[in-house]
Design a protein around this motif. Structure first.
Motif, PDB file in Angstrom:
ATOM      1  N   TYR A  28      54.607  42.041 -44.462  1.00  0.00           N
ATOM      2  CA  TYR A  28      53.489  42.724 -45.346  1.00  0.00           C
ATOM      3  C   TYR A  28      52.706  43.547 -44.481  1.00  0.00           C
ATOM      4  N   ASN A  29      52.417  44.580 -45.536  1.00  0.00           N
ATOM      5  CA  ASN A  29      51.868  45.887 -44.734  1.00  0.00           C
ATOM      6  C   ASN A  29      52.595  46.239 -43.626  1.00  0.00           C
ATOM      7  N   ASN A  30      53.927  46.424 -43.819  1.00  0.00           N
ATOM      8  CA  ASN A  30      54.470  47.134 -42.566  1.00  0.00           C
ATOM      9  C   ASN A  30      54.471  46.179 -40.983  1.00  0.00           C
ATOM     10  N   LYS A  31      54.289  45.093 -41.530  1.00  0.00           N
ATOM     11  CA  LYS A  31      54.065  44.005 -40.169  1.00  0.00           C
ATOM     12  C   LYS A  31      54.643  42.644 -40.801  1.00  0.00           C
ATOM     13  N   LYS A  32      55.068  42.107 -39.541  1.00  0.00           N
ATOM     14  CA  LYS A  32      56.325  40.899 -39.661  1.00  0.00           C
ATOM     15  C   LYS A  32      55.245  39.635 -39.096  1.00  0.00           C
ATOM     16  N   PRO A  57      46.467  24.822 -38.245  1.00  0.00           N
ATOM     17  CA  PRO A  57      46.139  26.021 -37.483  1.00  0.00           C
ATOM     18  C   PRO A  57      47.003  26.820 -36.803  1.00  0.00           C
ATOM     19  N   PRO A  58      46.828  28.362 -36.581  1.00  0.00           N
ATOM     20  CA  PRO A  58      48.036  29.112 -35.974  1.00  0.00           C
ATOM     21  C   PRO A  58      48.199  28.728 -34.747  1.00  0.00           C
ATOM     22  N   LEU A  59      49.186  29.116 -34.198  1.00  0.00           N
ATOM     23  CA  LEU A  59      49.420  28.766 -32.590  1.00  0.00           C
ATOM     24  C   LEU A  59      48.628  29.199 -31.501  1.00  0.00           C
ATOM     25  N   ASP A  64      46.399  36.169 -37.229  1.00  0.00           N
ATOM     26  CA  ASP A  64      46.459  37.505 -38.011  1.00  0.00           C
ATOM     27  C   ASP A  64      46.689  37.206 -39.399  1.00  0.00           C
ATOM     28  N   PHE A  65      47.744  36.283 -39.641  1.00  0.00           N
ATOM     29  CA  PHE A  65      48.130  35.944 -41.185  1.00  0.00           C
ATOM     30  C   PHE A  65      46.984  35.547 -42.040  1.00  0.00           C
TER      31      PHE A  65
END
Length: 319
Positions: A152-156, A183-185, A121-122
């Motif tokens: 960022y945007n109320n999300k961690k 690459p993301p996990l 999602d990042f």
């Protein structure tokens, strides 16, 4: 050396404190970086030491032997206590009220860092590089093995520090640092679609063996028209439908049958046509049949005198 009830050794600062999250003092902005809040006595001791600025510290949890690094924001905590971001307590496996050792440290300026987001999602953020640069301005240092938090945007978003150069812990204050992403996990490579064969090709492949069988059946060797070497027209034109192999089979079949006048006549007729006859019928044919081919060839002998080589006028070399 004992200083004010705290242990200070030479020119280094080292002290154990009870740690608590930043929510205990109502400072939510502390979660946006890697800085802690220390008591005023620590500032007094640090001011008397010849330490490098900006102040950087090593955090050590003796129970789990986890190590991390941080900076300092303020010196307003109660004596014997420090406050730190909650994500940093998670890295050190600390609970509220656990003891952590704080020691001043000197870290080299970083030149390279490799990051790995926990979730993909990042990467969906419109400009993750700009968000990361803005967040890292609130950080003093990075340690290999830690997981930092980016809000960022109320999300961690949590990001692992996979590698740092030139050492396992680096300072990122006023330095140009190269950043690389892994690459993301939770990233999974898309499955490659299997190449589907068009239906038209499948039909062609299904008919290929049948077509090959049909080709084998239709194939006839040594077909064509006969031509004479002397340039004269051939008396007989062989049909392309019949093949030598078929003639051979028919002739061998006829040789196995008993001799009858009809078969002898057929064999003589074949001889008159100039074909080769295989089998015993050729030897058993009557003498009249053997003489017949000579009679058919007599007209051809009469035509032979028409071919006159080296004809023409005669000339003398003397002129």
């Amino acid at each position: 050396m004992l200083f004010g009830g705290f242990n200070y050794h030479g020119n280094s600062f080292e002290q154990s404190y009870l740690c608590y999250p930043a929510s205990f003092i109502d400072k939510p902005q502390l979660e946006m970086g890697d800085k802690i809040i220390m008591p005023p006595s620590a500032l007094d001791r640090l001011a008397s030491l010849h330490i490098d600025y900006p102040m950087l510290f090593e955090l050590y949890n003796g129970a789990t032997e986890r190590v991390s690094h941080c900076g300092v924001l303020e010196f307003i905590a109660e004596e014997g206590m420090i406050y730190m971001p909650y994500w940093m307590m998670q890295n050190l496996l600390l609970q509220e009220g656990d003891i952590v050792r704080v020691k001043n440290a000197t870290l080299p300026k970083g030149t390279y860092v490799k990051l790995q987001p926990h979730t993909k999602d990042f990467l969906d953020i419109s400009n993750p590089k700009a968000i990361l640069e803005t967040t890292l301005r609130n950080f003093s240092c990075l340690t290999t093995g830690d997981s930092i938090m980016v809000a960022y945007n109320n999300k961690k978003y949590y990001i692992d520090i996979i590698e740092t150069k030139p050492s396992s812990a680096i300072s990122i204050i006023e330095t140009d640092c190269e950043v690389d992403f892994a690459p993301p996990l939770d990233y999974k490579e898309p499955e490659r679609p299997q190449a589907s064969v068009p239906t038209s090709k499948k039909v062609e492949q299904a008919h290929e063996p049948q077509n090959e069988a049909e080709v084998e059946r239709k194939f006839t060797a040594f077909t064509g028209f006969g031509r004479r070497l002397d340039g004269k027209p051939a008396k007989e034109v062989f049909s392309s439908d019949s093949s030598p192999m078929q003639d051979k089979k028919s002739e061998t079949a006829s040789s196995t049958k008993p001799i009858s006048p009809s078969t002898s006549e057929a064999s003589t007729s074949r001889q008159t046509k100039g074909k080769l006859v295989f089998g015993s019928n050729a030897n058993r044919a009557p003498k009249e049949a053997q003489v017949a081919p000579k009679e058919t060839k007599e007209p051809a002998k009469e035509e032979e005198p028409k071919f006159q080589p080296f004809t023409g006028k005669k000339y003398s070399l003397k002129g």
